[in-house]
Design a protein around this motif. Structure first.
Motif, short mmCIF file in Angstrom:
data_model
loop_
_atom_site.label_atom_id
_atom_site.label_comp_id
_atom_site.label_asym_id
_atom_site.label_seq_id
_atom_site.Cartn_x
_atom_site.Cartn_y
_atom_site.Cartn_z
N GLN A 1 8.74 11.53 34.49
CA GLN A 1 7.93 10.37 33.80
C GLN A 1 7.78 9.16 34.46
O GLN A 1 6.85 8.69 34.45
N THR A 2 8.99 8.74 34.59
CA THR A 2 8.92 7.11 35.16
C THR A 2 9.16 6.90 36.65
O THR A 2 9.07 5.84 36.96
N PRO B 1 11.41 1.39 39.47
CA PRO B 1 12.12 3.12 39.32
C PRO B 1 12.86 3.14 40.67
O PRO B 1 13.80 4.22 40.22
N LYS C 1 7.36 1.10 31.29
CA LYS C 1 7.58 1.30 32.62
C LYS C 1 8.90 0.69 32.82
O LYS C 1 9.44 -0.03 32.26
#
Ligand code: SF4
Length: 417
Positions: free
Chosen positions: A87-88, A56, A52
């Motif tokens: 997705q992240t 973000p 991850k």
């Protein structure tokens, strides 16, 4: 011993007493990629087994270099970035929002930040007092995964600026003059730190233009102090709370000090094919060009469109000239529409592009033909930069660009302002 701006920021962000030459590991406040470097960064991130993003909300993927996409390969790269954002949780800046460096200045960069981007002109945010620098795609992938990265603390060259710009002379002329003086490698891996009374009163739009081109002299960063002008700029973006003052210590140690008096500068042009091949515009008057570009992360701001519209209002570009105008962000385009600048430019014959990089890197929207010449407000003019190695690129301010579009040949803006 006092510290330069670079030393002060890297001391805070690494939690050490950092001095030039030290290796530090610093926290990264913002990491970003764009659509030509981002796909490799994403693949490196995945290959490095990161599960991850460290932050973000501080990881931005910009679709700006080929936006909207001119071909299927680039469209597929855009799909990859969109999937990665989904997705992240990374922030996606879609096609049409604008050039990464302008948007970083408008929305994200804060004085005192450490910013890394997979694009060499990441240095632009130095105009707001951020230690902002370009890195390779793999290095940015690691910064995205760890939220930190390593730096060798750069030595600093101080550029002491006095005076005021004469009519027709702008920040672009200052940075072209400086690069012409020290050469394209004159500040390799240095911090170019700007200061003095001429800088204190300089608006952020001009600081961003100068910081943007620091890397064209090889600099790691182009740093400005953050003062009341910075505060006003951030307040105008609704980000006054992001302000903090940034300044060097009075007894900071510099490798060299270069003095520039703005009052003595002239409109300046970089000639093909190197950025340090500079000349006063007066010496190039009459040089024919076929295309003029006003835009990019260097000079696609509202202030540039205002100057160009002021010169072109009520007039027509010369026969045989293609005038291509690319606002650097959606917000700039909207404000230029409201102010009537876009109306004046379109009536004069300009082609308005969507906010983004436009023809700057030769992918689309104004690739030159063989033996054609372009005068552009961008930052690079090496052979082939705009997509055709058989073409020629001159670099100059938005005022010189507008005067040139009117004349059909390189012209002195002081004669039409
Ligand atoms: Fe790079 Fe040109 Fe885009 Fe700026 S406008 S980020 S120099 S391609």
């Amino acid at each position: 011993m006092g510290k330069t701006i670079a030393e002060k920021i890297l001391s805070v962000k690494s939690g050490t007493d950092a001095h030039a030459g030290d290796i530090v590991i610093a926290a990264v406040d913002l990491a970003f990629v764009q659509d030509t470097t981002g796909p490799l960064t994403v693949r490196q991130f995945q290959a490095s087994s990161f599960k991850k993003l460290a932050h973000p909300e501080k990881t931005i993927l910009f679709i700006d270099h080929a936006a909207p996409s001119p071909n299927s390969a680039l469209s597929n790269d855009h799909l990859l970035l969109r999937d990665f954002a989904r997705q992240t949780g990374a922030v996606l800046s879609e096609a049409g929002e604008g050039v990464c460096h302008q948007l970083v200045a408008e929305k994200y960069a804060r004085p005192g930040d450490v910013i890394v981007g997979a694009d060499s002109h990441t240095v632009t945010a130095g105009g707001l007092g951020a230690f902002a620098t370009g890195m390779g795609s793999s290095d940015v992938a690691v910064a995205m995964g760890l939220g930190k990265t390593w730096f060798r603390v750069p030595e600093t060259i101080k550029v002491e600026v006095a005076g005021r710009f004469p009519k027709g002379v702008f920040a672009k002329d200052l940075i072209l003059h400086l690069i012409g003086q020290i050469g394209a490698d004159g500040a390799s891996y240095k911090s170019l730190e700007f200061g003095g009374a001429g800088v204190d009163r300089m608006p952020v739009s001009e600081r961003l233009t100068i910081a943007n081109m620091a890397v064209e002299a090889g600099a790691k960063v182009g740093l400005f102090p953050a003062n009341e002008k910075t505060k006003a700029y951030l307040a105008a973006q609704g980000r006054e709370g992001d302000y903090q003052p940034v300044a060097p210590d009075a007894d900071a140690v510099y490798e060299k000090i270069i003095k520039i008096n703005l009052g003595k500068l002239e409109p300046t042009v970089s000639q093909p094919h190197t950025v340090d091949h500079t000349a006063a515009v007066a010496n190039l008057k009459g040089t024919k060009v076929q295309q003029v570009v006003i835009g990019t992360c260097t000079n696609g701001r509202l202030e540039d469109l205002k100057v160009a519209a002021g010169i072109l209002k009520g007039k027509k570009v010369a026969r045989g000239i293609r005038l291509v105008v690319g606002p650097a962000s959606r917000s700039i385009l909207l404000r230029a529409m409201k102010a009537g600048y876009i109306q004046s430019l379109v009536e004069s014959g300009a082609i308005i592009l969507p906010p983004g990089c436009g023809p700057c890197l030769g992918l689309h929207q104004g690739v030159l033909g063989d033996a054609e010449s372009c005068l552009s407000t961008a930052n690079r003019n090496f052979q082939g930069r705009m997509g055709n190695p058989k073409s020629f690129i001159y670099l100059a301010s938005a005022a010189t660009a507008a005067a040139t579009a009117l004349a059909g040949e390189i012209a002195d803006p002081r004669e039409v302002m």
